[in-house]
Design a protein around this motif. Sequence first.
Motif, mmCIF file in Angstrom:
data_model
loop_
_atom_site.group_PDB
_atom_site.id
_atom_site.type_symbol
_atom_site.label_atom_id
_atom_site.label_comp_id
_atom_site.label_asym_id
_atom_site.label_seq_id
_atom_site.Cartn_x
_atom_site.Cartn_y
_atom_site.Cartn_z
ATOM 1 N N TRP A 70 0.865 -1.189 0.000
ATOM 2 C CA TRP A 70 0.000 0.000 0.000
ATOM 3 C C TRP A 70 0.896 1.232 0.000
ATOM 4 C CZ3 TRP A 70 -4.723 1.560 -0.946
ATOM 5 C CH2 TRP A 70 -5.248 2.706 -0.352
ATOM 6 N N SER A 71 0.858 1.999 -1.074
ATOM 7 C CA SER A 71 1.674 3.206 -1.199
ATOM 8 C C SER A 71 0.771 4.394 -1.508
ATOM 9 C CB SER A 71 2.722 3.046 -2.307
ATOM 10 O OG SER A 71 3.606 1.982 -2.022
ATOM 11 N N ILE A 72 0.839 5.418 -0.652
ATOM 12 C CA ILE A 72 0.014 6.607 -0.825
ATOM 13 C C ILE A 72 0.838 7.857 -0.527
ATOM 14 C CG2 ILE A 72 -2.198 5.504 -0.276
ATOM 15 C CD1 ILE A 72 -1.919 6.598 2.568
ATOM 16 N N LYS A 73 0.404 8.976 -1.079
ATOM 17 C CA LYS A 73 0.959 10.287 -0.757
ATOM 18 C C LYS A 73 -0.217 11.208 -0.465
ATOM 19 C CE LYS A 73 5.027 9.384 -3.567
ATOM 20 N NZ LYS A 73 5.967 9.828 -4.630
ATOM 21 N N TRP A 74 -0.064 12.091 0.519
ATOM 22 C CA TRP A 74 -1.219 12.892 0.913
ATOM 23 C C TRP A 74 -0.834 14.310 1.283
ATOM 24 C CZ3 TRP A 74 0.951 9.647 4.586
ATOM 25 C CH2 TRP A 74 1.294 10.238 5.806
ATOM 26 N N LEU A 75 -1.869 15.132 1.322
ATOM 27 C CA LEU A 75 -1.759 16.539 1.686
ATOM 28 C C LEU A 75 -2.934 16.875 2.590
ATOM 29 C CD1 LEU A 75 -0.382 19.344 1.128
ATOM 30 C CD2 LEU A 75 -1.997 19.592 -0.768
ATOM 31 N N ALA A 76 -2.663 17.469 3.756
ATOM 32 C CA ALA A 76 -3.722 17.890 4.681
ATOM 33 C C ALA A 76 -3.926 19.392 4.537
ATOM 34 C CB ALA A 76 -3.349 17.530 6.113
ATOM 35 N N VAL A 77 -5.177 19.800 4.290
ATOM 36 C CA VAL A 77 -5.500 21.195 4.026
ATOM 37 C C VAL A 77 -6.709 21.613 4.863
ATOM 38 C CG1 VAL A 77 -6.096 22.889 2.243
ATOM 39 C CG2 VAL A 77 -4.681 20.922 1.659
ATOM 40 N N GLN A 78 -6.674 22.817 5.392
ATOM 41 C CA GLN A 78 -7.812 23.386 6.098
ATOM 42 C C GLN A 78 -8.371 24.545 5.283
ATOM 43 O OE1 GLN A 78 -5.614 24.116 9.782
ATOM 44 N NE2 GLN A 78 -6.970 22.694 10.851
ATOM 45 N N GLY A 79 -9.685 24.758 5.390
ATOM 46 C CA GLY A 79 -10.312 25.857 4.662
ATOM 47 C C GLY A 79 -11.593 25.426 3.985
ATOM 48 N N ASP A 80 -12.700 26.076 4.353
ATOM 49 C CA ASP A 80 -13.999 25.689 3.806
ATOM 50 C C ASP A 80 -14.084 25.867 2.299
ATOM 51 O OD1 ASP A 80 -14.802 25.084 6.357
ATOM 52 O OD2 ASP A 80 -15.771 27.013 6.723
ATOM 53 N N ALA A 81 -13.271 26.770 1.746
ATOM 54 C CA ALA A 81 -13.331 27.031 0.300
ATOM 55 C C ALA A 81 -13.006 25.793 -0.515
ATOM 56 C CB ALA A 81 -12.369 28.162 -0.069
ATOM 57 N N LEU A 82 -12.204 24.885 0.049
ATOM 58 C CA LEU A 82 -11.782 23.711 -0.720
ATOM 59 C C LEU A 82 -12.961 22.827 -1.104
ATOM 60 C CD1 LEU A 82 -9.454 22.107 -1.901
ATOM 61 C CD2 LEU A 82 -9.160 20.978 0.308
ATOM 62 N N GLU A 83 -13.969 22.735 -0.240
ATOM 63 C CA GLU A 83 -15.119 21.875 -0.551
ATOM 64 C C GLU A 83 -15.830 22.353 -1.811
ATOM 65 O OE1 GLU A 83 -18.870 19.626 1.610
ATOM 66 O OE2 GLU A 83 -17.587 20.982 2.747
ATOM 67 N N GLY A 84 -15.907 23.667 -1.990
ATOM 68 C CA GLY A 84 -16.533 24.210 -3.196
ATOM 69 C C GLY A 84 -15.758 23.861 -4.451
ATOM 70 N N TYR A 85 -14.431 23.988 -4.381
ATOM 71 C CA TYR A 85 -13.599 23.624 -5.527
ATOM 72 C C TYR A 85 -13.743 22.129 -5.858
ATOM 73 C CZ TYR A 85 -11.175 28.124 -4.970
ATOM 74 O OH TYR A 85 -10.879 29.455 -4.883
ATOM 75 N N LEU A 86 -13.731 21.294 -4.829
ATOM 76 C CA LEU A 86 -13.841 19.844 -5.044
ATOM 77 C C LEU A 86 -15.191 19.465 -5.641
ATOM 78 C CD1 LEU A 86 -12.165 18.589 -1.743
ATOM 79 C CD2 LEU A 86 -11.233 18.368 -4.058
#
Length: 268
Positions: A85-101
């Motif tokens: 199992w190989s993964i790379k990740w980024l943790a981000v805070q900010g309500d604006a991201l949900e709109g972009y996603l």
Amino acid sequence: MELFEERRFVPFLSELRLYSCGRRIKNFNHCYGPHEKDRFLLYFVKEGSAELDFGEKKTVICENTFLVIFPKSQFGYVCRKNLPWSIKWLAVQGDALEGYLSLLGITPENPYMPLKEPWAIEKELDRLYDLTKNSSLTDSLEALGGVYRILSLLASDREKNMPCNSYVLKALELIESSYKNPDFTVLALASAIGLHPNYLSVIFKKEMKISPKRFLTKKRLECACDLLRFSDLSIQAVANESGFSDEFYFSRAFHKQYAQSPSQYRKD
């Protein structure tokens, strides 16, 4: 050799705040959660397969998938045994991201997206990881721009996955709503759209790089995989629920796709 690394970003005032980034390389028998976080976790699944549990839904994700764990949602996964199992990740805070996603079709109800060009996302995540070595204003701004680049790469990848032909779009809609019906065939699909089956096959394969018959079978087999993993239904019942009217044909198609029988898949 198993590897786990995580680095924190320097806090920076903006609509999106980078928290950390990290990677797991060739971990075996790994599991996560269920947990609830106060931030978005953006995952690139580079290698392996896992059973994903989010809310009341379960599914299977595999390599070359972009996965988002949304804030304040119960989320967990269990990796398949004996597979790296190989993964790379980024943790981000900010309500604006949900709109972009959401513009990309990534929502709490549909938190993952298969990638056509995974190397581009991985390259950007690696670059962000390297930027955490320093704490300069330049690197902080560059890292923030990297989040938007990832969103842009996802948008580009999604557009490449979207067919332009209106007949193909209609075919995909009908397959999604009807594939569990054993009487739903490519002939029925062509008739519903108003095209000759041969012409439908030509334009569908041109757009999707796969014939409508194979696409329909693949869709049914993916459904069967979920049922085999997450239900106690008999093989015959799994076949019926997935849109196969004949257990023998289902087993043969399953073995051709996954190189093992439905029973063996369930045991693994």
